[in-house]
Design a protein around this motif. Structure first.
Motif, mmCIF file in Angstrom:
data_model
loop_
_atom_site.group_PDB
_atom_site.id
_atom_site.type_symbol
_atom_site.label_atom_id
_atom_site.label_comp_id
_atom_site.label_asym_id
_atom_site.label_seq_id
_atom_site.Cartn_x
_atom_site.Cartn_y
_atom_site.Cartn_z
ATOM 1 N N PHE A 34 9.090 4.776 -21.807
ATOM 2 C CA PHE A 34 7.702 4.420 -21.544
ATOM 3 C C PHE A 34 7.230 5.091 -20.256
ATOM 4 N N TYR A 36 4.100 4.098 -17.501
ATOM 5 C CA TYR A 36 3.058 3.167 -17.107
ATOM 6 C C TYR A 36 2.322 3.730 -15.885
ATOM 7 N N GLN A 38 -0.140 2.405 -12.540
ATOM 8 C CA GLN A 38 -0.555 1.239 -11.759
ATOM 9 C C GLN A 38 -1.542 1.688 -10.683
ATOM 10 N N LEU A 44 0.148 -3.087 -14.468
ATOM 11 C CA LEU A 44 0.654 -1.881 -15.101
ATOM 12 C C LEU A 44 -0.031 -1.669 -16.450
ATOM 13 N N PHE A 90 4.963 5.028 -13.278
ATOM 14 C CA PHE A 90 6.320 4.540 -13.464
ATOM 15 C C PHE A 90 6.848 4.929 -14.836
ATOM 16 N N PHE A 104 12.703 0.060 -14.767
ATOM 17 C CA PHE A 104 11.696 0.964 -14.229
ATOM 18 C C PHE A 104 12.295 1.897 -13.192
ATOM 19 N N GLY A 105 11.716 3.078 -13.102
ATOM 20 C CA GLY A 105 12.013 3.957 -11.981
ATOM 21 C C GLY A 105 11.274 3.471 -10.746
ATOM 22 N N THR A 106 11.462 4.175 -9.655
ATOM 23 C CA THR A 106 10.857 3.770 -8.381
ATOM 24 C C THR A 106 9.416 4.228 -8.234
ATOM 25 N N GLY B 40 7.205 -0.368 -2.618
ATOM 26 C CA GLY B 40 7.805 0.943 -2.784
ATOM 27 C C GLY B 40 8.827 1.037 -3.896
ATOM 28 N N GLN B 41 8.933 0.014 -4.695
ATOM 29 C CA GLN B 41 9.914 -0.013 -5.782
ATOM 30 C C GLN B 41 9.236 -0.217 -7.125
ATOM 31 N N GLY B 42 9.977 0.035 -8.173
ATOM 32 C CA GLY B 42 9.489 -0.288 -9.503
ATOM 33 C C GLY B 42 9.729 -1.758 -9.801
ATOM 34 N N PRO B 43 9.035 -2.295 -10.773
ATOM 35 C CA PRO B 43 9.248 -3.698 -11.146
ATOM 36 C C PRO B 43 10.671 -3.939 -11.634
ATOM 37 N N GLN B 44 11.178 -5.129 -11.314
ATOM 38 C CA GLN B 44 12.497 -5.549 -11.799
ATOM 39 C C GLN B 44 12.344 -6.800 -12.643
ATOM 40 N N LEU B 90 4.759 -9.813 -11.134
ATOM 41 C CA LEU B 90 3.969 -9.430 -12.306
ATOM 42 C C LEU B 90 4.375 -10.242 -13.515
ATOM 43 N N PHE B 104 1.197 -6.255 -22.287
ATOM 44 C CA PHE B 104 0.153 -6.129 -21.273
ATOM 45 C C PHE B 104 0.599 -6.834 -20.004
ATOM 46 N N PHE B 105 0.314 -6.192 -18.877
ATOM 47 C CA PHE B 105 0.669 -6.760 -17.580
ATOM 48 C C PHE B 105 -0.562 -7.347 -16.901
ATOM 49 N N GLY B 106 -0.332 -8.404 -16.151
ATOM 50 C CA GLY B 106 -1.369 -8.958 -15.305
ATOM 51 C C GLY B 106 -1.440 -8.214 -13.988
#
Lengths: 114, 114
Positions: A34, A36, A38, A44, A90, A104-106, B40-44, B90, B104-106
């Motif tokens: 995927f 995304y 943001q 996202l 992302f 997800f990547g960074t 500075g990071q992607g979602p986890q 998120l 879908f993300f908020g």
């Protein structure tokens, strides 16, 4: 464990120029992939996805991505960027449906200059 | 359709306190997932709720817990807050646990722990 690498933290592109954002994944089998986007204050938004079939996938907002199994890559491209494309992008990998752990990547921050 | 909504938008807490974040899924969606995005990071991935049960969980301690209500809305609770819990949280919703192409993300809740 699967991982996603986005080697470019920040990219600056002139408006109207072409864009390529890199994404590499580490996983034994072909994962689901995927991209995304943001924007500040926004959630996202899914740009495009690859599950199977044609390795060149088209997404929204004029973006496309190509899955290359031999390179474990899924790079995002756009032939001509617009100022509104400035955002954080992302790449994400899902090992398989039923395994929720979307990784997800960074991220890559895209800046557009006039 | 309001899409995925989250409340509050911003929150400031001190170490050791407890916090509850809320998510209302997009109309028609029955699956809710929570993600933590540090600066500075992607979602986890934290966890996923479907049919009012936690179906899958990421690598987060038991201090993180959740709930899904009969109307599919969800809460994320974090106990004994640490400075490292400061992040954007998120919520994502979709219809069915496997419909990642329709997820879908908020906009997220920004939590600051002092």
């Amino acid at each position: 464990a699967q991982s996603v690498t986005q080697p470019d933290i920040h990219i600056t592109v002139s408006e109207g120029a072409s864009l390529e954002l890199r994404c590499n994944y580490s996983y034994g089998a072909t994962p689901y992939l995927f991209w995304y986007v943001q924007s500040p204050g926004q959630g996202l938004q899914l740009l495009l996805k690859y599950f199977s079939g044609d390795t060149l996938v088209q997404g929204i907002k004029g973006f496309e991505a190509e899955f290359k199994r031999s390179q474990s890559s899924f790079n995002l491209r756009k032939p001509s960027v617009h100022w509104s494309d400035a955002a954080e992008y992302f790449c994400a990998v899902l090992r398989g449906f039923g395994n929720e752990k979307l990784t997800f990547g960074t991220g890559t921050r895209l800046t557009i200059i006039p | 359709d309001a899409g995925v909504t989250q409340s509050p938008t911003h929150l400031i807490k001190t170490r050791g306190q407890q916090v509850t974040l809320r998510c209302s899924p997009k109309s028609g969606h029955d699956t809710v997932s929570w993600y933590q995005q540090a600066l500075g990071q992607g979602p986890q991935f934290i966890f996923q709720y479907y049919e009012e049960e936690e179906r899958q969980r990421g690598n987060f301690p038991d201090r993180f817990s959740g709930h899904q209500f009969p109307n599919y809305s969800s809460e994320l609770n974090v106990n004994a807050l640490l400075l490292g819990d400061s992040a954007l949280y998120l919520c994502a919703s979709r219809w069915g646990p496997e419909r990642y192409d329709e997820q879908f993300f908020g906009p997220g809740t920004r939590l600051t722990v002092l």
